[in-house]
Design an enzyme around this catalytic site. Structure first.
Site, PDB file in Angstrom:
ATOM      1  N   ARG A  13       0.751  -1.035   0.105  1.00  0.00           N
ATOM      2  CA  ARG A  13      -0.219  -0.071   0.080  1.00  0.00           C
ATOM      3  C   ARG A  13       0.901   1.195   0.079  1.00  0.00           C
ATOM      4  O   ARG A  13       0.967   1.924  -1.062  1.00  0.00           O
ATOM      5  CB  ARG A  13      -0.776  -0.065   1.238  1.00  0.00           C
ATOM      6  CG  ARG A  13      -2.111   0.925   1.171  1.00  0.00           C
ATOM      7  CD  ARG A  13      -1.725   2.402   1.508  1.00  0.00           C
ATOM      8  NE  ARG A  13      -1.080   2.570   2.921  1.00  0.00           N
ATOM      9  CZ  ARG A  13      -0.730   3.562   3.438  1.00  0.00           C
ATOM     10  NH1 ARG A  13      -0.600   4.881   2.689  1.00  0.00           N
ATOM     11  NH2 ARG A  13      -0.308   3.876   4.671  1.00  0.00           N
ATOM     12  N   ASP A  14       1.628   1.516   1.160  1.00  0.00           N
ATOM     13  CA  ASP A  14       2.316   2.636   1.326  1.00  0.00           C
ATOM     14  C   ASP A  14       3.332   2.461   0.177  1.00  0.00           C
ATOM     15  O   ASP A  14       3.679   3.611  -0.400  1.00  0.00           O
ATOM     16  CB  ASP A  14       2.962   2.767   2.569  1.00  0.00           C
ATOM     17  CG  ASP A  14       3.246   4.348   3.121  1.00  0.00           C
ATOM     18  OD1 ASP A  14       3.294   5.234   2.020  1.00  0.00           O
ATOM     19  OD2 ASP A  14       3.310   4.436   4.055  1.00  0.00           O
TER      20      ASP A  14
ATOM     21  N   CYS B 211       4.144   9.165   0.919  1.00  0.00           N
ATOM     22  CA  CYS B 211       2.900   9.473   0.266  1.00  0.00           C
ATOM     23  C   CYS B 211       3.197  10.648  -0.901  1.00  0.00           C
ATOM     24  O   CYS B 211       3.822  11.497  -0.902  1.00  0.00           O
ATOM     25  CB  CYS B 211       2.266  10.559   1.415  1.00  0.00           C
ATOM     26  SG  CYS B 211       0.907  11.398   1.119  1.00  0.00           S
TER      27      CYS B 211
HETATM   28  N1  COA Z   1     -13.089   4.881  -4.003  1.00  0.00           N
HETATM   29  C1  COA Z   1     -13.031   4.991  -5.431  1.00  0.00           C
HETATM   30  N2  COA Z   1     -13.874   6.149  -5.966  1.00  0.00           N
HETATM   31  C2  COA Z   1     -13.796   7.267  -5.125  1.00  0.00           C
HETATM   32  C3  COA Z   1     -13.678   7.031  -3.772  1.00  0.00           C
HETATM   33  C4  COA Z   1     -13.015   5.846  -3.418  1.00  0.00           C
HETATM   34  N3  COA Z   1     -12.855   5.596  -2.095  1.00  0.00           N
HETATM   35  N4  COA Z   1     -13.686   8.275  -3.389  1.00  0.00           N
HETATM   36  C5  COA Z   1     -14.333   9.120  -4.202  1.00  0.00           C
HETATM   37  N5  COA Z   1     -14.247   8.433  -5.360  1.00  0.00           N
HETATM   38  C6  COA Z   1     -14.668   9.011  -6.704  1.00  0.00           C
HETATM   39  C7  COA Z   1     -15.898   9.413  -6.569  1.00  0.00           C
HETATM   40  O1  COA Z   1     -16.712   8.373  -7.111  1.00  0.00           O
HETATM   41  C8  COA Z   1     -15.996  10.589  -7.819  1.00  0.00           C
HETATM   42  O2  COA Z   1     -16.087   9.999  -9.053  1.00  0.00           O
HETATM   43  P1  COA Z   1     -16.680  10.558 -10.271  1.00  0.00           P
HETATM   44  O3  COA Z   1     -16.023  11.765 -10.537  1.00  0.00           O
HETATM   45  O4  COA Z   1     -16.593   9.523 -11.286  1.00  0.00           O
HETATM   46  O5  COA Z   1     -18.099  10.935  -9.856  1.00  0.00           O
HETATM   47  C9  COA Z   1     -14.609  11.131  -7.628  1.00  0.00           C
HETATM   48  O6  COA Z   1     -13.722  10.111  -6.960  1.00  0.00           O
HETATM   49  C10 COA Z   1     -14.417  12.475  -6.706  1.00  0.00           C
HETATM   50  O7  COA Z   1     -15.136  12.233  -5.614  1.00  0.00           O
HETATM   51  P2  COA Z   1     -14.961  13.248  -4.217  1.00  0.00           P
HETATM   52  O8  COA Z   1     -15.832  12.612  -3.143  1.00  0.00           O
HETATM   53  O9  COA Z   1     -15.357  14.591  -4.847  1.00  0.00           O
HETATM   54  O10 COA Z   1     -13.536  12.999  -3.828  1.00  0.00           O
HETATM   55  P3  COA Z   1     -12.308  13.841  -4.214  1.00  0.00           P
HETATM   56  O11 COA Z   1     -11.851  14.136  -5.518  1.00  0.00           O
HETATM   57  O12 COA Z   1     -12.591  15.139  -3.383  1.00  0.00           O
HETATM   58  O13 COA Z   1     -11.176  12.897  -3.280  1.00  0.00           O
HETATM   59  C11 COA Z   1     -10.559  11.195  -1.852  1.00  0.00           C
HETATM   60  C12 COA Z   1     -11.161  12.526  -1.886  1.00  0.00           C
HETATM   61  C13 COA Z   1     -10.283  11.019  -0.465  1.00  0.00           C
HETATM   62  C14 COA Z   1     -11.394   9.971  -2.331  1.00  0.00           C
HETATM   63  C15 COA Z   1      -9.155  11.254  -2.534  1.00  0.00           C
HETATM   64  O14 COA Z   1      -8.376  12.617  -2.361  1.00  0.00           O
HETATM   65  C16 COA Z   1      -8.279  10.204  -2.441  1.00  0.00           C
HETATM   66  O15 COA Z   1      -8.540   8.889  -2.632  1.00  0.00           O
HETATM   67  N6  COA Z   1      -7.059  10.353  -1.751  1.00  0.00           N
HETATM   68  C17 COA Z   1      -6.234   9.419  -1.226  1.00  0.00           C
HETATM   69  C18 COA Z   1      -5.033  10.004  -1.073  1.00  0.00           C
HETATM   70  C19 COA Z   1      -4.150   8.621  -0.366  1.00  0.00           C
HETATM   71  O16 COA Z   1      -4.342   7.500  -0.639  1.00  0.00           O
HETATM   72  N7  COA Z   1      -3.227   9.010  -0.050  1.00  0.00           N
HETATM   73  C20 COA Z   1      -1.824   8.306   0.252  1.00  0.00           C
HETATM   74  C21 COA Z   1      -2.325   7.662   1.435  1.00  0.00           C
HETATM   75  S1  COA Z   1      -1.913   8.509   3.059  1.00  0.00           S
HETATM   76 ZN    ZN Z   2       3.595   6.286   5.317  1.00  0.00          ZN
END
Ligand code: COA
Ligand code: ZN
Length: 323
Positions: free
Chosen positions: A20-21, A245
């Site tokens: 994952r990370d 990250c």
């Molecule tokens: N899995 C799959 N798709 C997801 C999702 C999830 N958990 N959460 C949101 N989405 C999709 C939505 O369905 C939407 O899709 P669409 O545009 O096709 O309708 C799109 O993503 C945007 O959704 P929204 O709620 O507006 O999310 P966002 O764009 O603000 O993003 C997160 C928020 C949290 C989903 C996103 O920033 C993210 O996944 N970040 C992870 C960061 C990460 O893992 N970093 C490293 C680890 S610490």
């Molecule tokens: Zn980490």
């Protein structure tokens, strides 16, 4: 330092986060078949827990867009816990198709990092994660909460430890079984780790505590040792030291699983995992991602993996009649 003596071996739980990370920051997509095969190989090493993938937006983390399939296909070995990272309600809904043994919820203690990483305020994250916890309780899947930037934020600087512990309290009060204090970009130093871990253990004696450190400034093992001395018995680490990250400037790999395992064994801990098997997996991971990994044990060997005596020394010993 003695952390354990014969007859009182201290059990320490190693939790590998390379899948994952580690993979989330890679530039090239690792095929799903290879991910599944690698998790299956890791399951045979005796690790306590494996963070298999994350149910994040595939646009945010394209490397892990196949989370659903990976979780469906891995072989679950009894005694090994399989956890997945989840940032929001959509993530938990997806993950419930092949329920893990634990949901690892994530938010950052830094407002700026939370906005960069999860695109929401910390307040919004808390609301989302409490809803995720409600769904998890219904599905009877336990929850751990990973608090990013617990030891500092690369954009804001120091993060007040009182705030970190207040976030921990919110989730523990809501039923989380544990919290992971994450040093997302290697800003932690040993005395800081000792103080925060000690304060956490005093304030939440019944909750699990995991330390998650990155080796960005070379203090990964020193921080893990400080935590061990402060009573911490669970560590996230990444095979080969892969990781970082993508939304934290300057982030690099986690403390390396096999290097940490080696140190813990020398310190008299029981880790459940087989070090040679971890080393095999670490070599395999380097081939999987196609570049050298920062882990040191793979290059140097274990402390007592001795090298042959150079012929010149053997000859001069023979001439001197030495044994
Ligand atoms: N899995 C799959 N798709 C997801 C999702 C999830 N958990 N959460 C949101 N989405 C999709 C939505 O369905 C939407 O899709 P669409 O545009 O096709 O309708 C799109 O993503 C945007 O959704 P929204 O709620 O507006 O999310 P966002 O764009 O603000 O993003 C997160 C928020 C949290 C989903 C996103 O920033 C993210 O996944 N970040 C992870 C960061 C990460 O893992 N970093 C490293 C680890 S610490
Ligand atoms: Zn980490």
């Amino acid at each position: 330092m003695m952390v354990a003596s014969a007859g009182a071996v201290r059990r320490v739980f190693l939790q590998d986060v390379a899948m994952r990370d580690g993979l989330q920051a890679e530039g090239v997509f690792v095929p799903t078949d290879d991910k599944v095969a690698f998790v299956d190989a890791l399951s045979a090493t005796g690790l306590a827990k494996i963070e298999v993938t994350s149910f994040t937006s595939p646009r945010a983390i394209p490397m892990l867009a196949d989370a659903d399939e990976v979780m469906r296909r891995i072989a679950r070995v009894p005694g090994v816990e399989y956890t997945v990272l989840v940032p929001n309600v959509r993530g938990v809904e997806r993950a419930l198709a092949a329920p893990p043994d634990e949901f690892n919820l994530v938010m950052s203690c830094s407002e700026t990092h939370n906005l960069a990483n999860l695109r929401m305020t910390r307040e919004r994250s808390v609301v989302q994660l409490l809803e995720v916890m409600r769904l998890s309780a219904e599905a009877r899947v336990p929850v751990n909460v990973s608090l990013s930037c617990s030891f500092g934020c690369p954009m804001e600087g120091d993060v007040p430890s009182g705030e970190v512990l207040d976030f921990a309290e919110t989730f523990i009060d809501a039923g989380a079984r544990g919290v992971t204090l994450c040093d997302t970009t290697g800003m932690a130093y040993p005395s800081q780790v000792a103080v925060l871990c000690t304060d956490y253990r005093r304030r939440f004696p019944g909750a699990m505590l995991t330390l998650h450190v990155h080796n960005t400034r070379g203090m990964g093992l020193a921080n893990a040792l400080a935590a061990l001395q402060a009573g911490v018995d669970r560590f996230d680490a990444s095979l080969g030291g892969l990781g970082g990250c993508p939304y934290a400037p300057g982030a690099t790999g986690n403390v390396c699983t096999e290097d940490l395992a080696h140190m813990l064994l020398l310190e008299g801990c029981s880790i459940g995992a087989d070090l040679p098997a971890l080393l095999d997996c670490a070599r395999r991971l380097g081939a999987l991602v196609g570049h050298e990994l920062p882990g040191q044990l793979v290059k140097a060997g274990r402390r007592l993996d001795l090298h042959p005596v150079p012929p010149s020394v053997a000859q001069s010993r023979a001439r001197a009649g030495a044994p």
